[in-house]
Design an enzyme around this catalytic site. Structure first.
Site, PDB file in Angstrom:
ATOM      1  N   HIS A 119     -43.563  66.622  73.988  1.00  0.00           N
ATOM      2  CA  HIS A 119     -44.343  67.802  74.407  1.00  0.00           C
ATOM      3  C   HIS A 119     -44.403  67.908  75.943  1.00  0.00           C
ATOM      4  CE1 HIS A 119     -45.898  67.802  70.279  1.00  0.00           C
ATOM      5  NE2 HIS A 119     -46.515  68.935  70.522  1.00  0.00           N
ATOM      6  N   ASP A 140     -40.645  66.892  64.631  1.00  0.00           N
ATOM      7  CA  ASP A 140     -41.703  66.430  65.539  1.00  0.00           C
ATOM      8  C   ASP A 140     -43.038  66.743  64.871  1.00  0.00           C
ATOM      9  OD1 ASP A 140     -43.009  65.532  67.921  1.00  0.00           O
ATOM     10  OD2 ASP A 140     -43.229  67.601  68.583  1.00  0.00           O
ATOM     11  N   SER A 141     -44.112  66.216  65.439  1.00  0.00           N
ATOM     12  CA  SER A 141     -45.441  66.530  64.916  1.00  0.00           C
ATOM     13  C   SER A 141     -45.783  68.004  65.124  1.00  0.00           C
ATOM     14  CB  SER A 141     -46.492  65.682  65.635  1.00  0.00           C
ATOM     15  OG  SER A 141     -46.513  66.040  66.997  1.00  0.00           O
ATOM     16  N   CYS A 179     -39.575  62.885  68.461  1.00  0.00           N
ATOM     17  CA  CYS A 179     -40.973  62.511  68.652  1.00  0.00           C
ATOM     18  C   CYS A 179     -41.024  61.030  69.015  1.00  0.00           C
ATOM     19  CB  CYS A 179     -41.732  62.758  67.350  1.00  0.00           C
ATOM     20  SG  CYS A 179     -43.457  62.233  67.394  1.00  0.00           S
ATOM     21  N   GLU A 228     -50.193  72.379  72.280  1.00  0.00           N
ATOM     22  CA  GLU A 228     -50.062  73.088  70.991  1.00  0.00           C
ATOM     23  C   GLU A 228     -50.869  74.388  71.003  1.00  0.00           C
ATOM     24  OE1 GLU A 228     -48.378  72.479  67.992  1.00  0.00           O
ATOM     25  OE2 GLU A 228     -47.273  70.845  68.915  1.00  0.00           O
ATOM     26  N   CYS A 272     -43.232  61.626  75.810  1.00  0.00           N
ATOM     27  CA  CYS A 272     -43.683  62.440  74.686  1.00  0.00           C
ATOM     28  C   CYS A 272     -42.905  63.739  74.809  1.00  0.00           C
ATOM     29  CB  CYS A 272     -45.186  62.692  74.790  1.00  0.00           C
ATOM     30  SG  CYS A 272     -45.782  63.930  73.619  1.00  0.00           S
TER      31      CYS A 272
END
Ligand code: DGL
Length: 271
Positions: free
Chosen positions: A189, A10-11, A73, A154, A187
């Site tokens: 996240h 994932d990012s 992702c 994040e 997403c």
């Protein structure tokens, strides 16, 4: 049987949300995770940049001898799933959007007002709409980009007023205008702010694709005879910028006792 690890990427730390249910249901599987924390977020970058990052990461995971790759992702899946599958045909590579679209098609009816929230790139791609409408053209689907969510998550800004205000800033009008009753966390996240969303909009039905992703991983392992019959080592979590928050988040999501955290930056030697 195949005891090699499964690669996830994932990012940043969002893809970790897909792994927790996998660990519970397939304890023999070893996981190698890569979070591109040095270059996150991807969701506002150009498709060419995202594609280049994703190719580098798949190449790295293949060098770790993974038996399959899960693109944990939505942004990468929407941008270059096909490209990655064509470039690395030696192992199965799967994304997260098709499993989620299957669930929506199975669970919703034509009266549902379905909202998809995701990054700018994911929403602009209309990947969810395309896959849902292939099977159920009558379903009503509305997309909303929420680009500030990923940087806040994040940073670990989750259980507080700033996150709640940001959710309201993006979602209040959207939910009211379209009378959204089903919200898809488009997403990886966003499961980390599911409790905030549930608290602010208690009547919404929230679809978290992670469980469907795990279901699809089971199918791929079964079809390709790739199940592990024992754990071949500790789970390893690579990050391109090894921040305190990354390690905290691993602890918070998994409560694991045995795992390895490692640094891998494509511009710097591994330490
Ligand atoms: N977790 C990624 C996704 O599912 C976030 C992308 C980003 O870095 O903006 O889209």
């Amino acid at each position: 049987m195949d005891n090699r690890p499964i690669g996830f990427f994932d990012s940043g730390l969002g893809g970790l949300t897909c792994i927790a249910p996998l660990m519970r249901s397939l304890p023999n599987e070893r996981i190698i995770y890569f979070g591109d924390t040095a270059r996150t977020p991807y969701g506002s970058k150009s498709p060419d940049t995202i594609k280049n990052f994703a190719r580098e990461i798949c190449d790295f995971l293949l060098h770790q001898d993974v038996k399959m790759i899960v693109i944990a992702c939505n942004t990468v899946t929407a941008t270059c799933l096909r490209d990655l599958q064509a470039r690395f045909p030696q192992i199965p590579i799967m994304g997260v959007i098709q499993p989620a679209a299957n669930k929506i098609c199975a669970d919703c009816d034509e009266t549902s007002q379905i909202g998809i929230i995701g990054t700018k790139v994911t929403i602009k791609s209309k990947s969810y709409e395309a896959l849902i409408h292939q099977k159920r053209p009558e379903l009503q689907v509305h997309g909303l980009a929420c680009p500030a969510f990923v940087p806040l998550i994040e940073e670990g800004i989750i259980e507080n007023e700033i996150m709640d205000l940001t959710i309201r800033h993006y979602m209040d009008n959207f939910i009211r205008y379209y009378k959204i009753d089903t919200l898809v966390l488009g997403c990886t996240h966003y499961p980390l702010i599911r409790d905030n969303i549930r608290r602010i909009y208690p009547d919404l039905r929230i679809v978290n694709p992670s469980e469907e992703v795990v279901h699809r991983i089971h199918q791929v392992l079964e079809n390709e005879d790739l199940f592990a019959d024992q754990r071949s080592g500790d789970h390893t979590f690579y990050a391109s910028d090894l921040s305190e928050n990354f390690v905290n988040m691993i602890n918070r999501i998994f409560e694991l006792t045995e795992f390895r955290v490692a640094f891998k930056n494509f511009d710097l030697p591994t330490v």
